[in-house]
Design a protein around this motif. Structure first.
Motif, PDB file in Angstrom:
ATOM      1  N   VAL A  48       0.819  -1.225   0.000  1.00 37.00           N
ATOM      2  CA  VAL A  48       0.000   0.000   0.000  1.00 37.00           C
ATOM      3  C   VAL A  48       0.850   1.271   0.000  1.00 37.00           C
ATOM      4  O   VAL A  48       0.318   2.367  -0.171  1.00 37.00           O
ATOM      5  N   TYR A  49       2.166   1.113   0.179  1.00 40.94           N
ATOM      6  CA  TYR A  49       3.054   2.280   0.132  1.00 40.94           C
ATOM      7  C   TYR A  49       3.513   2.477  -1.316  1.00 40.94           C
ATOM      8  O   TYR A  49       4.357   1.744  -1.826  1.00 40.94           O
ATOM      9  N   ASN A  50       2.941   3.470  -1.993  1.00 41.86           N
ATOM     10  CA  ASN A  50       3.203   3.657  -3.423  1.00 41.86           C
ATOM     11  C   ASN A  50       3.350   5.136  -3.782  1.00 41.86           C
ATOM     12  O   ASN A  50       2.454   5.714  -4.413  1.00 41.86           O
ATOM     13  N   PRO A  51       4.432   5.778  -3.383  1.00 39.28           N
ATOM     14  CA  PRO A  51       4.633   7.166  -3.819  1.00 39.28           C
ATOM     15  C   PRO A  51       4.888   7.215  -5.322  1.00 39.28           C
ATOM     16  O   PRO A  51       5.684   6.443  -5.860  1.00 39.28           O
ATOM     17  N   ILE A  52       4.206   8.107  -6.009  1.00 41.60           N
ATOM     18  CA  ILE A  52       4.321   8.228  -7.462  1.00 41.60           C
ATOM     19  C   ILE A  52       5.008   9.555  -7.797  1.00 41.60           C
ATOM     20  O   ILE A  52       4.530  10.624  -7.415  1.00 41.60           O
ATOM     21  N   GLN A  53       6.144   9.455  -8.477  1.00 42.74           N
ATOM     22  CA  GLN A  53       6.918  10.634  -8.860  1.00 42.74           C
ATOM     23  C   GLN A  53       6.495  11.072 -10.255  1.00 42.74           C
ATOM     24  O   GLN A  53       6.859  10.450 -11.257  1.00 42.74           O
ATOM     25  N   THR A  54       5.700  12.130 -10.335  1.00 44.24           N
ATOM     26  CA  THR A  54       5.214  12.588 -11.638  1.00 44.24           C
ATOM     27  C   THR A  54       6.144  13.602 -12.293  1.00 44.24           C
ATOM     28  O   THR A  54       6.024  13.858 -13.495  1.00 44.24           O
ATOM     29  N   LEU A  55       7.054  14.201 -11.492  1.00 44.96           N
ATOM     30  CA  LEU A  55       8.021  15.184 -12.002  1.00 44.96           C
ATOM     31  C   LEU A  55       7.340  16.426 -12.564  1.00 44.96           C
ATOM     32  O   LEU A  55       7.880  17.112 -13.430  1.00 44.96           O
ATOM     33  N   LEU A  56       6.142  16.708 -12.073  1.00 41.55           N
ATOM     34  CA  LEU A  56       5.428  17.910 -12.514  1.00 41.55           C
ATOM     35  C   LEU A  56       5.957  19.148 -11.787  1.00 41.55           C
ATOM     36  O   LEU A  56       6.425  19.069 -10.648  1.00 41.55           O
ATOM     37  N   LYS A  57       5.868  20.292 -12.442  1.00 38.50           N
ATOM     38  CA  LYS A  57       6.288  21.573 -11.881  1.00 38.50           C
ATOM     39  C   LYS A  57       5.068  22.481 -11.695  1.00 38.50           C
ATOM     40  O   LYS A  57       4.003  22.242 -12.271  1.00 38.50           O
ATOM     41  N   GLU A  58       5.253  23.504 -10.884  1.00 37.69           N
ATOM     42  CA  GLU A  58       4.147  24.428 -10.636  1.00 37.69           C
ATOM     43  C   GLU A  58       3.696  25.114 -11.927  1.00 37.69           C
ATOM     44  O   GLU A  58       2.512  25.359 -12.131  1.00 37.69           O
ATOM     45  N   SER A  95       4.590   6.670 -18.344  1.00 37.91           N
ATOM     46  CA  SER A  95       6.037   6.551 -18.111  1.00 37.91           C
ATOM     47  C   SER A  95       6.382   6.882 -16.667  1.00 37.91           C
ATOM     48  O   SER A  95       7.214   6.209 -16.040  1.00 37.91           O
ATOM     49  N   ALA A  96       5.739   7.919 -16.107  1.00 34.90           N
ATOM     50  CA  ALA A  96       5.976   8.280 -14.709  1.00 34.90           C
ATOM     51  C   ALA A  96       5.533   7.162 -13.773  1.00 34.90           C
ATOM     52  O   ALA A  96       6.199   6.865 -12.772  1.00 34.90           O
ATOM     53  N   LEU A  97       4.410   6.526 -14.118  1.00 36.49           N
ATOM     54  CA  LEU A  97       3.898   5.433 -13.295  1.00 36.49           C
ATOM     55  C   LEU A  97       4.840   4.231 -13.342  1.00 36.49           C
ATOM     56  O   LEU A  97       5.141   3.620 -12.305  1.00 36.49           O
ATOM     57  N   LEU A  98       5.333   3.889 -14.520  1.00 37.51           N
ATOM     58  CA  LEU A  98       6.267   2.765 -14.657  1.00 37.51           C
ATOM     59  C   LEU A  98       7.580   3.061 -13.937  1.00 37.51           C
ATOM     60  O   LEU A  98       8.154   2.178 -13.279  1.00 37.51           O
ATOM     61  N   MET A 133      -0.028   0.172  -7.276  1.00 36.14           N
ATOM     62  CA  MET A 133       0.467   1.425  -7.836  1.00 36.14           C
ATOM     63  C   MET A 133      -0.593   2.040  -8.748  1.00 36.14           C
ATOM     64  O   MET A 133      -0.827   3.260  -8.720  1.00 36.14           O
ATOM     65  N   ALA A 134      -1.251   1.199  -9.556  1.00 30.73           N
ATOM     66  CA  ALA A 134      -2.295   1.699 -10.456  1.00 30.73           C
ATOM     67  C   ALA A 134      -3.481   2.255  -9.666  1.00 30.73           C
ATOM     68  O   ALA A 134      -4.018   3.322  -9.997  1.00 30.73           O
ATOM     69  N   VAL A 135      -3.883   1.548  -8.603  1.00 29.11           N
ATOM     70  CA  VAL A 135      -5.005   2.021  -7.790  1.00 29.11           C
ATOM     71  C   VAL A 135      -4.656   3.336  -7.103  1.00 29.11           C
ATOM     72  O   VAL A 135      -5.493   4.251  -7.013  1.00 29.11           O
ATOM     73  N   THR A 136      -3.414   3.446  -6.623  1.00 27.23           N
ATOM     74  CA  THR A 136      -2.984   4.701  -6.012  1.00 27.23           C
ATOM     75  C   THR A 136      -3.086   5.849  -7.005  1.00 27.23           C
ATOM     76  O   THR A 136      -3.509   6.957  -6.668  1.00 27.23           O
ATOM     77  N   TRP A 137      -2.717   5.582  -8.257  1.00 24.21           N
ATOM     78  CA  TRP A 137      -2.822   6.603  -9.304  1.00 24.21           C
ATOM     79  C   TRP A 137      -4.278   6.978  -9.562  1.00 24.21           C
ATOM     80  O   TRP A 137      -4.610   8.153  -9.707  1.00 24.21           O
ATOM     81  N   TRP A 138      -5.139   5.975  -9.609  1.00 25.49           N
ATOM     82  CA  TRP A 138      -6.561   6.274  -9.822  1.00 25.49           C
ATOM     83  C   TRP A 138      -7.123   7.114  -8.687  1.00 25.49           C
ATOM     84  O   TRP A 138      -7.896   8.044  -8.916  1.00 25.49           O
ATOM     85  N   GLN A 140      -2.606  18.691  -6.402  1.00 26.79           N
ATOM     86  CA  GLN A 140      -2.216  17.738  -5.376  1.00 26.79           C
ATOM     87  C   GLN A 140      -1.035  16.889  -5.819  1.00 26.79           C
ATOM     88  O   GLN A 140      -0.164  16.552  -5.011  1.00 26.79           O
ATOM     89  N   LEU A 141      -0.976  16.538  -7.098  1.00 23.85           N
ATOM     90  CA  LEU A 141       0.172  15.785  -7.607  1.00 23.85           C
ATOM     91  C   LEU A 141       1.453  16.604  -7.459  1.00 23.85           C
ATOM     92  O   LEU A 141       2.497  16.070  -7.040  1.00 23.85           O
ATOM     93  N   ILE A 142       1.378  17.881  -7.803  1.00 20.17           N
ATOM     94  CA  ILE A 142       2.552  18.753  -7.678  1.00 20.17           C
ATOM     95  C   ILE A 142       2.945  18.918  -6.218  1.00 20.17           C
ATOM     96  O   ILE A 142       4.134  18.869  -5.859  1.00 20.17           O
ATOM     97  N   GLU A 143       1.956  19.066  -5.350  1.00 23.70           N
ATOM     98  CA  GLU A 143       2.243  19.213  -3.919  1.00 23.70           C
ATOM     99  C   GLU A 143       2.903  17.957  -3.356  1.00 23.70           C
ATOM    100  O   GLU A 143       3.855  18.041  -2.576  1.00 23.70           O
ATOM    101  N   LYS A 144       2.420  16.771  -3.759  1.00 20.64           N
ATOM    102  CA  LYS A 144       3.018  15.513  -3.302  1.00 20.64           C
ATOM    103  C   LYS A 144       4.470  15.415  -3.756  1.00 20.64           C
ATOM    104  O   LYS A 144       5.351  14.997  -2.991  1.00 20.64           O
ATOM    105  N   ASP A 145       4.736  15.766  -5.017  1.00 22.77           N
ATOM    106  CA  ASP A 145       6.106  15.730  -5.531  1.00 22.77           C
ATOM    107  C   ASP A 145       7.007  16.676  -4.754  1.00 22.77           C
ATOM    108  O   ASP A 145       8.143  16.328  -4.415  1.00 22.77           O
ATOM    109  N   GLN A 146       6.508  17.865  -4.469  1.00 20.35           N
ATOM    110  CA  GLN A 146       7.305  18.843  -3.741  1.00 20.35           C
ATOM    111  C   GLN A 146       7.602  18.384  -2.323  1.00 20.35           C
ATOM    112  O   GLN A 146       8.711  18.587  -1.810  1.00 20.35           O
TER     113      GLN A 146
END
Length: 406
Positions: free
Chosen positions: A72-82, A101-104, A152-157, A220-226
């Protein structure tokens, strides 16, 4: 026209280059020596524990507990910027390949946790279940890798769901389902394991169904990455200067007053005052100092042999000293430090004296742990050896590191 494939390649190259640059500072010689020592000692005591493992030890519960946590621990690095909120958000539908690609990438990076877990649990499993074959354990490993991808897929959803409570409930239900699935598999209750597996995938589908009604929460994706990168920068900042890290200052008036109220208003006490409030009010040092003290105390308390206790006590003193060394560099980018009418030897002496005082607090606390478990002679011995270590280490290493650069 946005090339999603090329965009991800550019960002992943930049990300890996930056992380690798700081990792070489984190895993320097000091930390590498300490980690090798800790791993070797841990392996030795793990072997000792397995040799005396009771027959009724809940191996299935322990293994299922850690397997479910890893899943259940699945941090996803999307590499998005503000700035992507402005420039990429309108093109979200053309970025499917980027997000895949980010998910893989996130999935394969997280597989090291699965490998480590399987390696650590293997001796426990075969000690508790000597009749089981290696092929069955390998099957458990492949299932762990397979379910890791689905989680990982469910976390993304679920990142499309803005309600935090819904995400917490999702994680809790997935944890329980996978905990009992592995528990029944390990205990050879295959019927129950099969039923729970079907239930788990039905729940996966329900998560996909819920997410299909929403779009990605980019903010939220950007905030998680930061947040993840800020945690990494805080770790790296203990070993080198990180310009991207925004220092957080906390008031902590009571602690500041306790540590500074007895200081005289003399010129030679200027840096003493500065280093004390820096340690207390900065967001990095006090928490690290207390965590190492607590962990070191627990390790000393639970280790069985006197010399091993003393060695680990000295090891935690060493780790604490290395981490506290970064206080010296905390103000190096502030030009007003050079305006103080303080000589360089006075600054160096103030820093070394403050670090010694902090380390002596650790020595005294570890000595109290020895007294608590009933060994006053060991407490006296550790107080003596710890004091000698602090004096020798600060006189040699610290004064060498704080010499002015040519």
């Amino acid at each position: 026209m946005i090339n999603a494939k090329e965009l991800f390649r550019t960002r992943i190259r930049t990300h890996i280059k930056e992380v690798a640059r700081y990792l070489q500072y984190i895993f320097n010689g000091h930390l590498a020596i300490a980690m090798i020592f800790l791993i070797a000692a841990g392996a030795y005591y793990y072997q000792q524990i397995l040799a005396e493992l009771p027959e009724n030890f809940p191996t299935a519960i322990v293994m299922s507990f850690f397997c479910a946590i890893i899943l259940v621990y699945n941090p996803i690095q999307t590499l998005l910027k503000e700035a992507d909120l402005v420039f990429l958000l309108p093109a979200e539908k053309r970025l499917n390949r980027y997000f895949r690609s980010a998910l893989l990438y996130s999935y394969f990076v997280q597989l090291y946790l699965v490998v480590l877990l399987l390696a650590v649990l293997a001796p426990l499993y075969f000690t508790s279940y000597p009749d089981q074959s290696f092929s069955f354990y390998s099957m458990l490993g492949f299932l762990l890798v397979f379910l890791k991808g689905w989680n990982m897929a469910v976390t993304w959803w679920m990142y499309k769901i803005r309600d935090n409570n819904s995400r917490y409930v999702d994680v809790g239900i997935r944890y329980l389902l996978q905990f009992f699935t592995f528990y029944f598999l390990i205990t050879s209750e295959f019927v129950f394991a099969g039923i729970l597996t079907i239930t788990l995938f039905l729940f996966f589908y329900y998560g996909y169904y819920l997410s299909s009604k929403h779009s990605l929460a980019w903010d939220q994706l950007i905030e998680k990455d930061q947040l993840r990168m800020r945690s990494f920068y805080r770790l790296a900042n203990m070993f080198t200067d990180v310009p991207y890290l925004k220092a957080k200052v906390k008031k902590r008036s009571f602690l500041v007053q306790v540590l500074t109220r007895h200081l005289s208003f003399k010129q030679d006490k200027t840096l003493t005052y500065l280093y004390r409030i820096t340690t207390i009010r900065s967001g990095e040092y006090l928490g690290m100092y207390i965590r190492l003290l607590i962990v070191g105390s627990f390790v000393i308390y639970y280790l069985p042999h006197v010399w091993i206790r003393i060695l680990f006590g000295l090891l935690f003193l060493y780790l604490t000293a290395i981490q506290l060394m970064t206080i010296w560099y905390h103000h190096r980018t502030n030009l007003w430090m050079d305006l103080y009418p303080i000589t360089y030897p006075q600054r160096q002496q103030a820093f070394v004296c403050w670090i010694r005082q902090l380390l002596f607090v650790h020595v005294c606390c570890y000595g109290l742990v020895f007294l608590f478990i009933g060994y006053w002679d060991q407490a006296i011995l550790f107080l003596g050896l710890g004091s000698l270590f602090i004096i020798a280490f600060t006189e040699s290493y610290f004064k060498q590191k704080t010499q002015p650069s040519a």
